[in-house]
Design an enzyme around this catalytic site. Structure first.
Site, PDB file in Angstrom:
ATOM      1  N   LEU A  31       0.872  -1.086   0.131  1.00  0.00           N
ATOM      2  CA  LEU A  31       0.039  -0.077  -0.241  1.00  0.00           C
ATOM      3  C   LEU A  31       1.108   1.139   0.039  1.00  0.00           C
ATOM      4  O   LEU A  31       2.007   1.178   0.424  1.00  0.00           O
ATOM      5  CB  LEU A  31      -0.983   0.077   1.171  1.00  0.00           C
ATOM      6  CG  LEU A  31      -2.019  -0.914   1.496  1.00  0.00           C
ATOM      7  CD1 LEU A  31      -2.759  -0.944   2.682  1.00  0.00           C
ATOM      8  CD2 LEU A  31      -2.972  -0.923   0.098  1.00  0.00           C
ATOM      9  N   ASP A  32       0.416   2.287  -0.942  1.00  0.00           N
ATOM     10  CA  ASP A  32       1.459   3.508  -0.975  1.00  0.00           C
ATOM     11  C   ASP A  32       1.287   4.165   0.474  1.00  0.00           C
ATOM     12  O   ASP A  32       0.359   3.893   1.185  1.00  0.00           O
ATOM     13  CB  ASP A  32       1.158   4.262  -1.946  1.00  0.00           C
ATOM     14  CG  ASP A  32      -0.297   4.845  -2.042  1.00  0.00           C
ATOM     15  OD1 ASP A  32      -0.691   5.640  -1.287  1.00  0.00           O
ATOM     16  OD2 ASP A  32      -1.032   4.288  -2.743  1.00  0.00           O
ATOM     17  N   ALA A  33       2.169   5.118   0.618  1.00  0.00           N
ATOM     18  CA  ALA A  33       2.254   5.841   2.077  1.00  0.00           C
ATOM     19  C   ALA A  33       0.976   6.333   2.326  1.00  0.00           C
ATOM     20  O   ALA A  33       0.609   6.676   3.745  1.00  0.00           O
ATOM     21  CB  ALA A  33       3.673   6.713   2.134  1.00  0.00           C
ATOM     22  N   THR A  78      -1.965   5.521   1.590  1.00  0.00           N
ATOM     23  CA  THR A  78      -3.343   4.830   1.571  1.00  0.00           C
ATOM     24  C   THR A  78      -3.043   3.773   2.671  1.00  0.00           C
ATOM     25  O   THR A  78      -2.167   3.398   3.296  1.00  0.00           O
ATOM     26  CB  THR A  78      -3.206   3.784   0.270  1.00  0.00           C
ATOM     27  OG1 THR A  78      -3.234   4.455  -0.748  1.00  0.00           O
ATOM     28  CG2 THR A  78      -4.680   2.786   0.478  1.00  0.00           C
TER      29      THR A  78
END
Length: 316
Positions: free
Chosen positions: A180-182, A184
Site C-alpha cells: 500500500l502506498d504511504a 493509503t
C-alpha cells in the site's frame, strides 16, 4: 398336508387319492429332518446418523493418496496435531476422525493414533485446510496512513517493520502480502508462509481486493460501467471487478472498488482516469479476510477459517 414337489404349489387329487409326494405311485417321500443347528444370535450393527459435512475426496483410495505412515516414535499423533492447531480438543478431534471428517494428504483417515509429519502433511477438516505447523504466523495489520509498506526504510521514514519489530527481533521472518502506498491505509497481510504470500500476490490466482475511496466530484452511474468495461492506462488496459457508489455529498463521493489488479497505484490511477481523483483510500478486504473494526496500527492473528479460505483461494 405335504408339499407338492416340482408343481405350482397346489395339491391336486383324483378320485380322492392324493398323489402329492409320490413318485410312480410308490411310497410317499418322507423328507429327512434337517440336522439340528444351534441357533446363532444375529449381530445388529448400530446405525449411526451423522449430519456432519464430509471431507472432500471422501472416497479417495488409500493406495492412490494418503499419509505416509511413520515409524513409531516419529511425527505426532493426528488428534494431537488437530488439538494444537486449535481445531478441537483431543477427544473431539478423535470424534472428527471417527466420522470421516478429517483427511490427510488427500485421503480420509479413520485410524486413531496415526502419526503424521506436521511439517509436510496436508490436513483438512470438512474440506478446509488446517495450518498445523507451529512456526507459521498469519497476521492482519491495519497499516496507518504515512507508513511505508517495507520492513525497513533507508530514509528513516515510518514503516510496517516498526510495528512488527518485536516479532522480528524474536526471530520471525515476516513477508507483507502486497503493498500500500504511504498515503493509503488499510489491510495488509503479514506471514512467514512464503508459498502462500507468493500465490496471494501472483496475478494468475486473481485474489480480489476491496477498497473504499473518497473521491472528488459526484460520481455518475456511467462511471461504474466504464470502469467495469476497462480503461486504457499508460501501462496497458485495466478494469475493476465491481464498483459501487455508497455516498454523495458536498462535492465528494464515497465509492467501493473491487479488483484483482496488483499494479502500482492502480486504484488511484483508474479513478483519476475517469475524472475522480482520490482524496482518501482504505483497503478493507483481501480475499476472504476483512479489516473489520481494527484500529490503524493494530494487528490480529488470523482465525483458522480465514487461513483455510486463503489456502483455498490460491489452490494450496
Amino acid at each position: 398336508m405335504p408339499e407338492h414337489l416340482g408343481g405350482h404349489g397346489e395339491n391336486r387329487s383324483i378320485g380322492g387319492n392324493s398323489t402329492a409326494g409320490r413318485i410312480g405311485g410308490g411310497r410317499p417321500l418322507t423328507p429327512k429332518p434337517a440336522p439340528s443347528r444351534k441357533p446363532q444370535k444375529q449381530r445388529r450393527e448400530q446405525t449411526v446418523l451423522s449430519f456432519a459435512k464430509p471431507a472432500r475426496n471422501q472416497h479417495a483410495e488409500v493406495g492412490e493418496a494418503g499419509p505416509k505412515k511413520l515409524p513409531w516414535g516419529e511425527g505426532e499423533r493426528l488428534q494431537k496435531v488437530l488439538a494444537k492447531a486449535g481445531v478441537a480438543s483431543r477427544r473431539a478431534a478423535e470424534e472428527l476422525i471417527d466420522k470421516g471428517r478429517v483427511e490427510v494428504d488427500g485421503a480420509i483417515v479413520r485410524e486413531q493414533g496415526l502419526r503424521i509429519d506436521p511439517e509436510t502433511a496436508i490436513v483438512r477438516v470438512d474440506g478446509v485446510r488446517v495450518v498445523v505447523r507451529d512456526e507459521q504466523v498469519y497476521l492482519a495489520l491495519n497499516k496507518p496512513k504515512g507508513f511505508q509498506s517495507t520492513m525497513s526504510d533507508e530514509h528513516g521514514r515510518p514503516c510496517i517493520g516498526d510495528i512488527v519489530a518485536e516479532r522480528v527481533m524474536a526471530g520471525q521472518r515476516l513477508f507483507h502480502v502486497g503493498r500500500l502506498d504511504a498515503d493509503t491505509e488499510g489491510l495488509l497481510l503479514l506471514t512467514n508462509d512464503g508459498d502462500l504470500a507468493h500465490r496471494l500476490m501472483h496475478p494468475s490466482f486473481e485474489v480480489s481486493k476491496t477498497y473504499l475511496a473518497t473521491v472528488n466530484g459526484e460520481v455518475k452511474r456511467e462511471v461504474g460501467k466504464r470502469l467495469r468495461a476497462g480503461v486504457e492506462l499508460d501501462d496497458g488496459p485495466a478494469s475493476v471487478d465491481a464498483f459501487q457508489v455508497l455516498e454523495i455529498g458536498e462535492g465528494r463521493s464515497l465509492v467501493k472498488v473491487v479488483l484483482h489488479e496488483g499494479r502500482k497505484h492502480i486504484v488511484r490511477r483508474l479513478l483519476a482516469e475517469v475524472g475522480h481523483p482520490v482524496e482518501a483510500l482504505v483497503r478493507t478486504n483481501i480475499g476472504p479476510v476483512a479489516l473489520g473494526d481494527q484500529r490503524p496500527g493494530s494487528m490480529r492473528v488470523l482465525g483458522r477459517d480465514e487461513i483455510g479460505k486463503l489456502y483455498e483461494a490460491v489452490s494450496l
